[in-house]
Design an enzyme around this catalytic site. Structure first.
Site, PDB file in Angstrom:
ATOM      1  N   LEU A  28      -9.014  -2.336 -10.209  1.00  0.00           N
ATOM      2  CA  LEU A  28      -8.014  -2.006 -11.423  1.00  0.00           C
ATOM      3  C   LEU A  28      -7.792  -0.462 -11.280  1.00  0.00           C
ATOM      4  CD1 LEU A  28      -6.826  -2.660 -14.304  1.00  0.00           C
ATOM      5  CD2 LEU A  28      -9.190  -1.830 -15.319  1.00  0.00           C
ATOM      6  N   TYR A  29      -8.821   0.302 -10.769  1.00  0.00           N
ATOM      7  CA  TYR A  29      -8.509   1.818 -10.680  1.00  0.00           C
ATOM      8  C   TYR A  29      -7.189   1.787  -9.595  1.00  0.00           C
ATOM      9  CZ  TYR A  29      -8.937   6.520  -8.529  1.00  0.00           C
ATOM     10  OH  TYR A  29      -8.560   7.617  -8.015  1.00  0.00           O
ATOM     11  N   ALA A  30      -7.260   1.059  -8.415  1.00  0.00           N
ATOM     12  CA  ALA A  30      -6.204   0.957  -7.490  1.00  0.00           C
ATOM     13  C   ALA A  30      -4.770   0.666  -8.410  1.00  0.00           C
ATOM     14  CB  ALA A  30      -6.428   0.084  -6.425  1.00  0.00           C
TER      15      ALA A  30
END
Length: 437
Positions: free
Chosen positions: A248-250
């Site tokens: 999700l960060y990416a």
């Protein structure tokens, strides 16, 4: 007692016979007393709930219990004295200097970039919400370090549009170095909303204020090497596909790149995204492997060494903080002016993305071996499979574009960089924070 009495009133005194009813005025009086008792009881309960709501302790505050909303807390800002500090910190002190708003200034990269800008005479104002994703005392120590060099960090959130507008009213920033973000790949599985709040909503909030500023600032911001996701072609080039995020960060960083394109296209904002590759060094983040490996090796704890399928090597393109700072400053210095005014685009504006890495991936096991030599302690290695939590097997930057257009040339190998980190770590955590600074 009243209920028991009314219940017994309806029970026959002798089987087959019914008890003679009491006079109505007695029955009504008992019913009235029962109702009054109930009303009094529930009134006290209701009053108690109101008192608990208004006078509850800070520890029971839902904004503090819910980590995704911690940064929504209220900050104190404004007033003549506050504005004076803002202007003083942002004042340009060199002939060709720039005035930069650095978001996430108490963070790892933010602290180093702010200090470097200040050293060369640029005006620098920091902004940070000092959240507790990791130990806030480390952020406060960085803040103290910057304050000694004349950098004031405003305590506030990038989603606070009123605060951002006020800052641009007080200072006509020429540039914004946007480093504020929710970092970490694995934490997204625990608190996904914090990534949307900081990395997407926060970016939009900042760009909304920048588009309406007059003049509009040029913006350099931190993307991430994580956008390459499941890409198997190495080294990673800016031309490679970035539509397969592994975390999700990416995904939020990739979304940020698309949002930047939109604001550049519609409003004429000059935007440069920097894809950082595993930054390390003094004053770093405790959630990074090199940092907690050092801590756990010294404590005699085992450290996890991940390996990919079929005993595949997990490697990272570790990039020393000083090299990253040089790339950030080069991006600021080569950023062209935004072309909009008052929220309206006047012409095409600059839009760029660069890899900032070291181009020399090192296996994580190699990182541990270097730390063992520097710390003079043998690590207890716990070999385990790479979990499906967003981590990728390897990263490797192609930096030819940054070399050509920014003059970016990383010069610190992992052995040299870790030696500087370990020296800082031992000094800082042995109580010698002043010596470490």
């Amino acid at each position: 007692m009243s209920k028991q009495m009314s219940h017994l009133d309806n029970v026959p005194s002798t089987p087959g016979k019914f008890k003679t009813e009491k006079p109505h005025f007695v029955h009504n009086r008992l019913r009235w007393h029962s109702s009054l008792a109930k009303l009094t009881f529930w009134s006290f309960i209701f009053l108690g709930l109101i008192l608990i709501f208004f006078f509850r302790s800070p520890s029971s505050n839902p904004l503090q219990q819910d980590p995704s909303r911690r940064s929504l807390r209220t900050y104190n800002w404004g007033g003549p004295a506050w504005e004076k500090r803002v202007r003083s910190s942002a004042r340009i002190r060199s002939r060709n200097g720039i005035s930069v708003l650095v978001t996430g200034a108490a963070g790892f990269v933010g602290t180093h970039v702010s200090a470097a800008l200040k050293r060369r005479g640029d005006g620098v104002l920091g902004l940070d919400n000092f959240n507790d994703y990791y130990d806030p005392s480390l952020k406060r120590a960085r803040q103290a370090l910057l304050e000694r060099s004349g950098v004031f960090i405003v305590e506030g959130d990038i989603n606070d549009s009123a605060l951002l507008r006020k800052l641009f009213e007080v200072v006509a920033f020429t540039h914004v170095m946007h480093l504020a973000a929710q970092a970490g790949v694995r934490y997204a599985m625990e608190n996904p909303s914090s990534y949307v709040h900081s990395n997407i909503a926060g970016l939009v909030s900042l760009l909304e204020v920048c588009k309406s500023a007059n003049p509009q600032p040029a913006i350099v911001w931190a993307s991430s090497s994580s956008v390459y996701g499941l890409n198997t072609k190495v080294p990673f080039s800016e031309r490679d596909r970035t539509d397969q995020p592994a975390s999700l960060y990416a995904a939020t960083k990739k979304a940020g790149e698309e949002i930047a394109h939109t604001y550049n296209h519609i409003y004429g904002l000059s935007l440069t995204g920097l894809r950082f590759f595993t930054v390390y060094g003094p004053w770093g983040r405790p959630d990074m492997a090199y940092f907690f490996f050092t801590r756990d090796i010294l404590k005699g704890k085992s450290i996890p060494i991940f390996e990919a399928a079929n005993h595949g090597t997990v490697a990272r393109d570790f990039t020393y903080i000083d090299d990253i700072v040089k790339g950030c400053l080069a991006a600021l210095d080569t950023a062209e002016k935004s072309t909009g005014s008052g929220g309206k685009k006047k012409g095409p504006a600059q839009l760029r993305v660069y890899n900032l890495g070291n181009t020399s991936p090192v296996p994580v096991s190699g990182l541990v071996s270097i730390l063992e030599r520097l710390l003079k302690v043998n690590a207890k290695r716990d070999i385990m499979k790479l979990p499906r939590n967003g981590d990728v097997q390897f990263t490797h930057a192609n930096i030819s574009l940054a070399q050509r257009e920014l003059g970016y040339k990383p010069s610190t190998d992992l052995q040299t960089g870790l030696k500087k980190f370990v020296r800082w770590y031992l000094s800082y955590y042995s109580g010698g924070e002043k010596a470490a600074s």
